[in-house]
Write an enzyme that holds these catalytic residues in place. Structure first.
Site, PDB file in Angstrom:
ATOM      1  N   ASN A 409       0.831  -1.194   0.000  1.00  0.00           N
ATOM      2  CA  ASN A 409       0.000   0.000   0.000  1.00  0.00           C
ATOM      3  C   ASN A 409       0.870   1.251   0.000  1.00  0.00           C
ATOM      4  OD1 ASN A 409      -2.668   1.510   0.550  1.00  0.00           O
ATOM      5  ND2 ASN A 409      -1.307   2.253   2.159  1.00  0.00           N
ATOM      6  N   GLU A 410       0.895   1.981  -1.124  1.00  0.00           N
ATOM      7  CA  GLU A 410       1.432   3.332  -1.287  1.00  0.00           C
ATOM      8  C   GLU A 410       2.944   3.437  -1.205  1.00  0.00           C
ATOM      9  OE1 GLU A 410      -2.521   5.936  -0.065  1.00  0.00           O
ATOM     10  OE2 GLU A 410      -0.752   6.033   1.241  1.00  0.00           O
ATOM     11  N   ASN A 411       3.661   2.325  -1.158  1.00  0.00           N
ATOM     12  CA  ASN A 411       5.116   2.440  -1.006  1.00  0.00           C
ATOM     13  C   ASN A 411       5.831   2.800  -2.303  1.00  0.00           C
ATOM     14  OD1 ASN A 411       4.681   1.795   1.640  1.00  0.00           O
ATOM     15  ND2 ASN A 411       5.308  -0.338   1.441  1.00  0.00           N
TER      16      ASN A 411
END
Length: 800
Positions: A409-411
């Site tokens: 998630n979002e890295n």
């Protein structure tokens, strides 16, 4: 046959030289809370008062005497949270450092005190950080240095309560000769026939190495059998013409019992059982004239995914029961949701979660557990991450509801946009996991499902990771800085996160903040608002549309209205652009404690108005009015996700604020299955640009859409007038039916049932009535109430 002894009794937690009764499964916080040694961390600001718990070491003990006639006894922990040393008597059995794995220890012949010594998560994270070096993240907590639920360290919707404990069941397994170590079923469908390819491994005792073993598998009336050569075997079961598993709304969810039995020459030794479903799933990421698509295809049918993000349903996750999973997920299905994304800062959920999704037809998008941080790729983390991924892929792959693996998630987005790259200066940050280790693991173990490297992710570094024209997109700029009308500025290929905040229900606030005089900025309200600048964003979003309210009740109501309208604005716009946009996943379905957040169901399980709005927005058929588009004029969009043609009559009316009809027409409309019809609104029906006294109302088959040319604060709403009557509900014992009859235009009428009783529920949310129209609301669990009580619980938009 293998025998199992559950270790769920007789545990104690060592505290200040005393032994506190402990629950297994459980955790330190729940045990201390049950013993009256800490206050409830979910109430008031008690979270701060129990911060010391997460910074201490803890020990759990019990006594075991694993007497058995079997050759071997194993101690099995389904989950330990997190860094632990396990001893039995004088023997050290092993050490663990991963909440997301199970552990097995040979304890044959051992007895005495079983002790699980937990090191503080902060201490474990500090030791790992010292080995790997520092990495950036979005919160000042060290969650990327320990394989533990990241959100237990706090999030912008959750408390900081990093706990410890035996959080999943513990047991003794007694067995002889051999046991089933792993079953990996690859379930596929081709030309209408099902195929189950079972990859099985066994573990043998020393005396069982030469025993001939037989493995038999059966599903859907088909069976296969083989003699085990060594410790591994592959069995193939061909199933002619199975019924297909479908996402909800597309068909049924037939499930088949898959049974595996391991035997020697004389008797069964071990068994394994799961329920499976037959279906195909693909992810169409084909390039086209608009960019790069992201469309789920199940059983050959392309889907617009109607999704919500799922966070752990309780920060103290051991408290989440199968019943609670079922209640939350049933609520999701009842809101026409068909996809649940298990977010990467939480946990791989219990089988009970996925079982419910299998039965309810809820597709599951499963994140691997990485969120909002740069993760070191060095040891000891890399080995833990690989073992964790391999175990959980195999554990979850029997579930037909699971349709997608997602790397993080979002890295990938964070690396590009959040100034990580210069800070890292070449250090590892997780890319090797998302683009290397994890896709290789899925390809090896579960090639029946697609994998995507992250959310958001455009598909390659050739495009920005959060490019709306390529792959998945997270839309957070609107909530953070802009007006919700600006969701309409683009059409992402798939919106995997977006949302708008609102406070929880009033009864939830009163329970969580006992004795507090509630105000948007009262101490408890601010403590239960974890988002950066959260209340100011709520107020700015409200002020763009309404006059600032002068009391808490109006503020509470209007922030709920804005949340529902904001999410509606996005979903209506994006659904109207199918198939370019192939899905939306609202942030978020649920909460883990009582808090102001983006959730549709609050931390006490109460439904916000957003929940009821999602039920409308995600229905198979949706009517919406869209502002001027490519035609330069407002359009009515009829979205038909059903499998049948939608033939209806669209009624368009231009009305004055007092309800007088100034123009109207009726248009027959035919919308094919799985398609969208867009109609330009005739100019003579449009309110004049900037009109403060006229509105456009569209109706079709009981659905309504409203267009006002100005914001509510500038519209000349009349003083709302309506009558209220009550009658017993005929089909629900103790429920009442509330009938509201409008005498004026009544905009966004809402009955807040928890104002009647904390246990009360209502069957609908926001509704707009024209003069003379009636609305019926069924309220259950409200007890003996009168018209005045109901009127006090009714809210609507009022003149500025």
């Amino acid at each position: 046959m293998k025998e199992v002894t559950q270790l769920d009794q007789g545990w104690a937690l060592q505290y200040e030289g005393e032994h506190v009764p402990a629950s297994v499964p459980g955790c330190v916080h729940t045990d201390l809370l049950n013993a009256g040694l800490i206050p409830d961390p979910f109430l008031a600001a008690n979270e701060n008062d129990v911060a010391w718990v997460g910074r201490r070491d803890w020990t759990y003990t019990t006594r075991v005497a694993p007497v058995s006639a079997h050759e071997r006894t194993d101690l099995v922990f389904a989950g330990l949270d997190t860094a632990a040393r396990i001893t039995l008597g004088a023997a050290e059995l092993g050490r663990t450092r991963n909440m997301h794995r199970s552990y097995r220890f040979d304890v044959t012949g051992l007895a005495g005190e079983l002790a699980v010594h937990f090191t503080s998560a902060y201490q474990e994270a500090a030791e790992t950080r010292a080995l790997t070096g520092a990495r950036p993240n979005v919160y000042p907590e060290p969650f990327q240095y320990i394989r533990k639920m990241a959100s237990s360290f706090g999030w912008d919707w959750g408390p900081t309560l990093p706990t410890a404990g035996i959080w999943r069941p513990a047991r003794l397994e007694h067995w002889s000769t051999a046991r089933i170590a792993q079953v990996r079923p690859l379930v596929t469908v081709a030309e209408g026939n099902g195929r189950v390819e079972l990859h099985l491994t066994v573990e043998r005792t020393a005396t069982g190495t030469t025993h001939p073993l037989t493995v038999r598998a059966a599903v859907a009336g088909t069976s296969a059998e083989t003699v085990l050569d060594g410790d591994a075997a592959v069995l193939v079961l061909e199933v002619p013409g199975p019924e297909l598993w479908w996402p909800r709304g597309r068909g049924e969810q037939p499930l088949y019992d898959l049974d595996v039995t391991l035997s020697d020459a004389t008797e069964p030794l071990d068994t394994w059982h799961r329920r499976i479903g037959f279906r195909t799933v693909e992810l169409d990421r084909s390039p086209d004239e608009d960019g790069t698509g992201f469309t789920l295809v199940v059983n050959g049918e392309r889907l617009f995914a109607r999704g919500v993000n799922w966070i752990p349903d309780d920060t103290l996750v051991s408290r989440v029961t199968p019943t609670r999973y079922r209640e939350r997920l049933t609520r999701a299905a009842e809101a026409n949701i068909d996809l649940i994304r298990v977010w990467g800062g939480g946990i791989y959920e219990d089988h009970a979660f996925y079982d419910a999704c299998d039965e309810l037809g809820l597709m599951v998008w499963q994140d691997f557990l990485f969120a909002c941080a740069a993760y070191p790729e060095e040891q000891p983390l890399r080995g833990e991450i690989e073992a964790e991924a391999r175990e959980n892929v195999v554990r979850l792959m029997p579930h037909p509801s699971l349709v997608l693996w997602n790397g993080n998630n979002e890295n990938l987005w964070g690396f590009r946009d959040w100034d990580w790259e210069p800070e890292l200066a070449g250090d590892s940050w997780g890319e090797g996991y998302y683009l290397g280790l994890l896709p290789r693991t899925v390809a090896e173990l579960d090639p029946t499902r697609p994998y995507t490297a992250g959310s958001p992710w455009s598909g390659s570094w050739d495009h920005h990771p959060n490019d709306p024209d390529h792959g998945t997109h997270h839309s957070w700029e609107v909530w953070n800085r802009r007006d919700y009308s600006e969701y309409r500025e683009n059409v992402p290929r798939f919106v995997a996160e977006f949302g708008w905040q609102a406070p929880p229900a009033l009864a939830t606030l009163r329970r969580a903040l006992p004795g507090e005089a509630l105000a948007p900025d009262s101490p408890g309200m601010l403590h239960h608002q974890k988002a950066d600048d959260g209340n100011d964003k709520l107020d700015r979003g409200l002020a763009r549309h309404f006059q600032p309210p002068t009391d808490f009740d109006r503020w509470h109501y209007l922030t709920q209205v804005v949340q529902a309208r904001a999410v509606a604005t996005g979903i209506e716009h994006w659904r109207s652009h199918w198939p370019r946009c192939a899905g939306t996943i609202v942030w978020q379905l649920n909460d883990c404690w009582p808090v102001s957040s983006w959730a549709a169901i609050d931390g006490d399980g109460r439904l916000k108005p957003l929940y009821h709005e999602l039920r409308r927005l995600y229905a198979d058929r949706l009517l919406t009015l869209q502002p001027p588009g490519v035609t330069g004029a407002p359009e009515a969009a009829l979205v038909n996700q059903a499998g049948q043609t939608w033939e209806t009559v669209l009624r368009l009316r231009r009305l004055a604020a007092d309800g007088t009809i100034t123009a109207q027409t009726e248009l027959p409309v035919r919308t094919d299955a799985r398609s969208v019809t867009r109609l330009v609104v005739p100019l003579e029906l449009l309110p004049a640009e900037g009109s403060t006294t006229e509105l456009l109302v569209a109706d079709a088959d009981g659905q309504r859409a409203v267009h006002i040319a100005v914001t509510d604060r500038h519209f000349a709403y009349p003083k709302p007038e309506f009558d209220v009557t009550l009658a017993p509900a005929e089909d629900i014992d103790g429920a009442v039916e509330v009938t509201v009859t409008a005498r004026t235009l009544v905009r966004d009428l809402l009955l807040q049932p928890d104002r009647l009783s904390p246990s009360a529920t209502a069957d609908r949310g926001l509704a707009t009535l024209l003069p003379g129209e009636q609305l019926r609301i069924r309220v259950a669990g409200c007890g003996d109430v009168g018209v005045d009580d109901v009127r006090a619980a009714l809210f609507c938009v009022e003149p500025a």
